[in-house]
Motif scaffolding. Structure first.
Motif: not given
Length: 597
Positions: A494-505, A536-548
């Motif tokens: 989900k995070t990486c998709r934010n930086f991709m264009r429509n034609n990227d595979v 962006a991956i390094a800044t993902i807040d993992t609290n939503g998973s129930g763990y840090t």
């Protein structure tokens, strides 16, 4: 021993914590919620100290001069006044940049029998002093204490200030739910318009961080109007800056430009470097999006001037990115490379600082919880010792029950471990069809990537491939379970998709391994995109998973310039580059060069 009249005298003083002038002289982002003034005690000397307390916000030189005069006759001061004087001396040391001296003086006050509200104020100031010097572990240790004590502070204004400090600091930690809680408490209990303005600002910050856009939009104009009406221009413009960023986030560039023109004069009048840098940095990005390159370059340079020693703040990152893009568009590749290096260096420093800050916060929080648990255990031990003679038999039975429970836990853990091991094979089979992340599986990715690469080869367009996988992903599954691992994979996609264009595979080609084919993209742009995704991956807040837990990834980049247009070769070369990134310490991007082969 403190007499009752002197204690009553002390209870008249409300706490005033970290003032805005301290923000300007040191690192401003940490001490932005300041300035709740209370009624001073009725003695002449205390009134003089209270006047000095107000003066430090207005005239630092005069404040230091008058403080030195009072300090020459300490014998004439009561114990309360001496404590108050030392608190002001701590502020004075901080204003001069002597944070170590301020910390020593403040911590010595904690060791004495001092007025509770003064102690509360000391702790809050220590949060600011240690945060400014990036001694995050001590800063957050005191932050936890302030959060526990704020409800018991008897002074209404001191409590308001404590709530403001908590709301601001938790926003800086990206703990937006907690920040919103304290901001709403401050708004509900505010007795001054200044406190209400500060609370509205913190609420806007937390709503932005949580992405609650409807509430955010409906609160912005009301909050700005309130702060402007009560002459809190810095906070009004900080709220405007947040809305400006919201417009840029939604790519409403023309509307954003008009909004910028409507409030830039007000920002300039504040002469507040931290605010000016933030607004100008965002404006530089806006002008870049509008292809107004000269204006974007000028705004970026002004951003760097106002940023001072903030070497890796968001405005600095915006400025370096704009200067890189502008020079690249002009084909001045030497300057573009220079600013790209500065950008990536600042980006890494910013990421490292956020990681250290988050780590220190959770360590401090855990240490306090451990202390609380130890105190609770000591209380239990005392109770058990008192009842030992009468409860001996029950104790034997409890031990037997504990042993039984331990055996059951071991059996359950063994069963769960077995389930986990058998679940891995099922998870791998599902991942072949990638029902988890919703992106292309390996088979579909190969087909789509070959089509895109053939098109690029026929039209003589460049192409690049990014290959990355998550570092130590097995540890996440082993320590926190596959549910946390599934959650992590979904968030990464989900995070990486934010930086991709429509034609990227974009495809998942292994358990935690992903690949992206970027048609029409040169190697340097692909490397920059990889760097952005890595951060962006390094800044993902993992609290939503129930763990840090930390999320990191290693990236390898290959391009048609060196590897041709065959997917197999691009993947192989990117894999070599990714292997190099892992050998070099992981959590980094490596470009494929022919010598790697």
């Amino acid at each position: 021993m403190t007499t009752k009249p002197r204690k009553n005298q002390r209870l008249q003083l409300a706490v005033r914590l970290a003032q805005p002038l301290l923000i300007k002289l040191i690192k401003p982002a940490w001490i932005i919620c300041a300035g709740f003034v209370a009624i001073a005690p009725a003695s002449e000397m205390t009134a003089r100290l209270d006047a000095l307390d107000d003066l430090k916000v207005v005239n630092v030189a005069e404040f230091s001069k008058k403080l030195a005069v009072i300090a020459e006759t300490p014998a004439e001061l009561t114990q309360y006044q001496q404590d108050y004087l030392e608190l002001l001396q701590s502020y004075e040391k901080s204003l001069r940049g002597d944070f170590d001296g301020a910390a020593v003086l403040l911590e010595s006050m904690l060791a004495r029998d001092t007025e509770p509200e003064i102690i509360f104020r000391v702790k809050a100031l220590l949060v600011n002093v240690f945060a400014v010097t990036r001694n995050y572990r001590n800063a957050f240790s005191y932050l936890e204490q302030v959060s526990r004590e704020v409800q018991s502070v008897t002074s209404t204004r001191a409590k308001e200030h404590g709530l403001s400090v908590l709301a601001y600091t938790y926003n800086q930690l990206s703990e937006f739910d907690i920040a919103r809680f304290y901001a709403q408490l401050l708004i509900d209990s505010a007795t001054s318009e200044k406190a209400l303005c500060h609370g509205r600002h913190h609420l806007i910050e937390s709503l932005y961080g949580l992405g609650q856009w409807e509430l955010f939009s409906t609160n912005v104009e009301l909050s700005v109007s309130h702060c402007v009406h009560h002459h809190e221009l810095i906070f009004a413009n900080l709220i405007r800056l947040k809305y400006y960023n919201y417009l840029l986030l939604n790519e409403q560039y023309q509307q954003a430009d008009e909004y910028y023109q409507s409030f830039i004069d007000s920002v300039t009048k504040t002469n507040y470097p931290f605010l000016l840098a933030g607004v100008l940095g965002a404006a530089a990005q806006n002008n870049l999006a509008l292809a107004q390159y000269d204006a974007a370059e000028e705004l970026a340079r002004r951003t760097l001037q106002y940023s001072g020693r903030s070497e890796f703040s968001v405005p600095v990152l915006n400025a370096y990115d704009v200067l890189y893009q502008v020079n690249h568009s002009r084909r001045d590749f030497n300057k573009a490379l220079e600013y790209h290096i500065k950008y990536t260096s600042a980006l890494k420093a910013n990421s490292d600082d956020r990681f250290v800050r988050q780590q220190a916060y959770h360590v401090a929080k855990a240490e306090i919880e451990v202390k609380d648990q130890r105190l609770a255990l000591l209380d239990k031990d005392n109770e058990l010792l008192f009842l030992q003679k009468n409860l001996y038999q029950q104790e034997v039975q409890q031990n037997r029950l504990i042993m039984l429970l331990l055996l059951l836990i071991v059996a359950l853990a063994s069963f769960m471990a077995y389930r986990g091991m058998s679940g891995r094979s099922r998870f791998k089979k599902i991942a072949e069809y990638d029902q988890l992340t919703g992106i292309s599986n390996r088979y579909h990715f190969n087909n789509q990537a070959k089509v895109a690469l053939d098109y690029c080869e026929i039209d003589a367009k460049p192409a690049a491939l990014i290959l990355f996988d998550l570092d130590y992903f097995k540890n996440i599954n082993d320590q926190y379970g596959h549910a946390a691992g599934d959650w992590a994979l979904q968030q990464v996609v989900k995070t990486c998709r934010n930086f991709m264009r429509n034609n990227d595979v974009f495809g998942r080609i292994g358990g935690e391994e992903f690949a992206v084919v970027l048609p029409g993209c040169h190697a340097d742009k692909a490397a920059l995109m990889a760097e952005i995704c890595r951060d962006a991956i390094a800044t993902i807040d993992t609290n939503g998973s129930g763990y840090t837990f930390p999320l990191r990834a290693s990236f390898g980049v290959s391009s048609s310039d060196t590897s041709g247009y065959q997917l197999k070769q691009l993947l192989a070369d990117a894999d070599l580059a990714m292997y190099k990134a892992k050998q070099s310490g992981r959590d980094q991007v490596s470009m494929y060069k022919e010598e790697l082969g």
